[in-house]
Design a protein around this motif. Structure first.
Motif, PDB file in Angstrom:
ATOM      1  N   PRO A 285       0.819  -1.213   0.000  1.00  0.00           N
ATOM      2  CA  PRO A 285       0.000   0.000   0.000  1.00  0.00           C
ATOM      3  C   PRO A 285       0.852   1.262   0.000  1.00  0.00           C
ATOM      4  O   PRO A 285       1.221   1.788   1.050  1.00  0.00           O
TER       5      PRO A 285
ATOM      6  N   ALA B  36       1.620   5.108  -0.347  1.00  0.00           N
ATOM      7  CA  ALA B  36       1.054   6.458  -0.327  1.00  0.00           C
ATOM      8  C   ALA B  36       1.961   7.439  -1.050  1.00  0.00           C
ATOM      9  O   ALA B  36       1.515   8.495  -1.494  1.00  0.00           O
ATOM     10  N   GLN B  37       3.235   7.101  -1.177  1.00  0.00           N
ATOM     11  CA  GLN B  37       4.207   7.966  -1.859  1.00  0.00           C
ATOM     12  C   GLN B  37       5.319   7.104  -2.424  1.00  0.00           C
ATOM     13  O   GLN B  37       5.725   6.103  -1.820  1.00  0.00           O
TER      14      GLN B  37
ATOM     15  N   TYR C 297       9.675   6.639   0.106  1.00  0.00           N
ATOM     16  CA  TYR C 297       8.353   6.032  -0.032  1.00  0.00           C
ATOM     17  C   TYR C 297       7.631   6.060   1.308  1.00  0.00           C
ATOM     18  O   TYR C 297       8.241   6.069   2.373  1.00  0.00           O
ATOM     19  N   ARG C 298       6.301   6.094   1.263  1.00  0.00           N
ATOM     20  CA  ARG C 298       5.466   6.022   2.456  1.00  0.00           C
ATOM     21  C   ARG C 298       4.437   4.912   2.287  1.00  0.00           C
ATOM     22  O   ARG C 298       3.902   4.718   1.189  1.00  0.00           O
ATOM     23  N   LEU C 299       4.185   4.197   3.373  1.00  0.00           N
ATOM     24  CA  LEU C 299       3.157   3.172   3.380  1.00  0.00           C
ATOM     25  C   LEU C 299       1.857   3.774   3.917  1.00  0.00           C
ATOM     26  O   LEU C 299       1.854   4.412   4.969  1.00  0.00           O
ATOM     27  N   THR C 300       0.784   3.569   3.215  1.00  0.00           N
ATOM     28  CA  THR C 300      -0.504   4.147   3.578  1.00  0.00           C
ATOM     29  C   THR C 300      -0.917   3.742   4.988  1.00  0.00           C
ATOM     30  O   THR C 300      -0.949   2.555   5.323  1.00  0.00           O
ATOM     31  N   GLY C 301      -1.194   4.755   5.816  1.00  0.00           N
ATOM     32  CA  GLY C 301      -1.646   4.505   7.173  1.00  0.00           C
ATOM     33  C   GLY C 301      -0.551   4.259   8.175  1.00  0.00           C
ATOM     34  O   GLY C 301      -0.833   4.119   9.374  1.00  0.00           O
TER      35      GLY C 301
ATOM     36  N   ASP D 170       3.120   5.649   7.580  1.00  0.00           N
ATOM     37  CA  ASP D 170       4.215   6.621   7.496  1.00  0.00           C
ATOM     38  C   ASP D 170       3.674   8.012   7.225  1.00  0.00           C
ATOM     39  O   ASP D 170       2.957   8.216   6.248  1.00  0.00           O
ATOM     40  N   GLU D 171       4.024   8.948   8.103  1.00  0.00           N
ATOM     41  CA  GLU D 171       3.741  10.355   7.825  1.00  0.00           C
ATOM     42  C   GLU D 171       4.905  10.996   7.087  1.00  0.00           C
ATOM     43  O   GLU D 171       4.727  11.937   6.317  1.00  0.00           O
TER      44      GLU D 171
ATOM     45  N   ARG E 225      -2.379  -7.064   7.003  1.00  0.00           N
ATOM     46  CA  ARG E 225      -2.622  -5.863   7.805  1.00  0.00           C
ATOM     47  C   ARG E 225      -3.456  -6.231   9.025  1.00  0.00           C
ATOM     48  O   ARG E 225      -4.508  -6.858   8.909  1.00  0.00           O
TER      49      ARG E 225
END
Length: 433
Positions: free
Chosen positions: A94, A96-97, A128-132, A134-135, A179
Motif C-alpha cells: 500500500p 502512499a508515496q 516512499y510512504r506506506l498508507t496509514g 508513514d507520515e 494488515r
C-alpha cells in the motif's frame, strides 16, 4: 566534488596557460566554466524528468511505462524485464508515496562501454510512504546510470554499476501483505506465517503502550524475508553476525523523525527456532524500540536501550530472574567468589554487537535487563521511563558517561558509581546459589 565542474588540477593548469595570453583569457575561462555549469544543469534536469516518470509509473502500477524509461537497446533487455518484475512485486504494497531525488551527479566511476551516448552516474534517494503507517517517507539509496538519447532524453542504462545500494524487500521477490489492527506485515513467506507474526505484533503494541504511553505512533511495520541471506541483504550486513538475533529494528534516531514508523526485520532462521514465549518476547522487545526511537539518541547507552526493551518484553510473562537470565546465571555460578569482579561495570555498547562470540551477547542483554530491573525494584517503573527520557533530553555534548551520570542523579538520586553497585548487588542476590 564530482559533477561540480572541472577538477582543481585542470583549473590551475588552464588558468596558468591563460595568463600567458593576457586579459582576454579571463573571458574565455568564464565562458568555458559557464558552459560546463549549463551542461550539468541540463543533465540534472533530464535525469530528474526521467525519475519523475519512473515514480509516476510505480504509483500507477504501470509496468510498461516504467520499462519505457530504460534505454531501448538489446543489451538492456534484462533491465527492462526487471522493471516489470518490480511492479509485480509491489502489487500488494500500500504505497502512499514513491518519489526520487537526485543526491549527486557523477557519483561513481563508470565502466567503459563501446558505442552509446553520453552517460552519467547518479546517486538517487528513493522516498516512499506506506498508507496509514508513514507520515514521513522512509528513504533508500540507489545508484543508477543514465544515458542520453539522440532526442535529448535521459534513460536508465544500468542499475549495477556501483555497489552499496540499499536493498528493499520488493527487490527480492513478490511481497505478500497482512494488515492487522496495529501492524502491517510485508513478507516473502507463506501467508499463514505472516499472519501469525502480525498477530504477535498486534498484541505487542498495547503491551508496550502500557509502559511507554501513547505518545508514539502505536503501529508497527514488520519485514519478513524468506532466508537468512535475504535478511543480511536487507540489513547490508553479513547474516552470520546475526545468527542468534530473531529480529532487528532499523531506523533513524531522535525526535526529528517522529513521523516515520521504523521497520522491524525478522530473521527467519532464528525466528523459526523460537517457542511461543520467545516470539512474544522478541516482538514486544522490538516494538519497544519502535516506541522509544524518538527518545533514543546517539549518546543513549546500549545497555539502557536494550535493557528497557527486554524489560518490557518479559513483563507479565511470570518468568523469574533465573529463568530470564540463564547464561548470566551460569557465568555467576562458575565464577563463584570472583563474580563481583566480572560485574565491575555495566556492559559497554560494543558488547551488544551482533558478532559477539559465545554467550557474551546473551550475557550483555541479561546484564542490561538486570540494570532496568534494579531501577524498577528500587524506584518504580515510572522512574525507568523517566531515566530514559532524561538521557535523551540531555543533549550529549560532553559524552555518554557524563550524560548517564546526570540523568541517574536527576531521576534516581544516585550517580553512575552508586547505581552500578546497586545493580551488581541486586544481580548477585538474585542469581547466586
Amino acid at each position: 566534488m564530482p559533477g561540480s565542474g572541472p577538477s582543481r588540477r585542470r583549473v590551475l593548469g588552464y588558468a596558468a596557460s591563460l595568463a600567458v595570453f593576457g586579459g582576454g583569457g579571463t573571458t574565455a575561462w568564464q565562458a568555458w566554466a559557464d558552459a560546463g555549469e549549463d551542461r550539468r544543469e541540463q543533465r540534472l534536469a533530464g535525469v530528474t524528468r526521467t525519475l519523475g516518470r519512473r515514480a509516476a509509473a510505480v504509483l500507477a502500477r504501470d509496468a510498461r511505462a516504467l520499462a519505457a524509461t530504460v534505454v531501448p537497446t538489446p543489451g538492456a533487455a534484462e533491465l527492462r524485464r526487471r522493471q516489470y518484475q518490480l511492479v509485480a512485486n509491489l502489487t500488494q504494497v500500500p504505497l502512499a508515496q514513491w518519489s526520487y531525488r537526485v543526491a549527486a551527479l557523477d557519483a561513481y566511476p563508470l565502466p567503459a562501454v563501446v558505442g552509446g551516448g553520453e552517460r552519467v552516474a547518479v546517486e538517487v534517494e528513493l522516498g516512499y510512504r506506506l498508507t496509514g503507517f508513514d507520515e514521513q517517507p522512509v528513504t533508500a539509496t540507489q545508484y543508477l546510470t543514465f544515458e542520453r538519447q539522440p532526442d535529448g532524453d535521459w534513460l536508465l542504462a544500468a542499475d549495477g554499476d556501483h555497489a552499496g545500494a540499499d536493498v528493499q524487500l520488493w527487490d527480492l521477490g513478490p511481497v505478500r501483505v497482512v494488515r492487522g489492527r496495529y501492524s502491517l506485515v510485508l513478507g516473502l513467506r507463506e501467508q499463514a506465517v505472516l499472519a501469525a507474526i502480525g498477530a504477535e505484533a498486534d498484541q505487542a503494541v498495547p503491551a508496550v503502550s502500557a509502559v511507554w504511553g501513547s505518545g508514539w505512533g502505536q503501529r508497527t511495520v514488520l519485514i519478513v524475508p524468506q532466508s537468512a541471506d535475504q535478511f543480511g541483504a536487507l540489513l547490508g550486513a553479513d547474516p552470520a553476525g546475526f545468527a542468534s538475533i530473531a529480529a532487528v529494528t532499523t531506523g533513524e534516531l531522535g525526535a526529528a523523525d517522529r513521523g516515520r514508523t521504523e521497520r522491524i526485520t525478522v530473521n527467519p532462521a532464528a525466528w523459526d527456532g523460537l517457542n511461543a514465549l520467545g516470539r512474544r518476547v522478541v516482538t514486544t522487545h522490538e516494538t519497544t524500540h519502535v516506541a522509544t526511537r524518538t527518545q533514543t539518541e546517539r549518546w543513549t547507552p546500549r545497555w539502557l536501550s536494550e535493557g528497557v526493551a527486554d524489560w518490557t518484553g518479559y513483563l507479565g510473562t511470570g518468568r523469574t530472574p533465573r529463568e530470564i537470565t540463564p547464561e548470566l546465571g551460569a557465568v555467576v555460578a562458575q565464577a563463584g567468589a570472583a563474580a563481583p569482579t566480572l560485574l565491575a561495570a555495566l556492559p559497554t555498547d560494543a558488547a551488544f554487537d551482533g558478532g559477539a562470540p559465545g554467550t557474551g551477547l546473551q550475557q550483555a542483554y541479561q546484564e542490561a535487563w538486570f540494570a532496568c530491573r534494579s531501577v524498577v525494584e528500587r524506584h518504580g517503573q515510572d522512574k525507568l521511563v523517566a531515566l530514559y527520557a532524561a538521557v535523551a533530553a540531555d543533549g550529549g555534548h560532553d559524552g555518554q558517561d557524563a550524560v548517564l551520570d546526570r540523568a541517574l542523579r536527576a531521576t534516581l538520586g544516585v550517580g553512575t558509581v552508586r547505581f552500578t553497585e546497586q545493580w551488581r548487588a541486586d544481580l548477585l542476590a538474585a542469581l547466586r546459589p
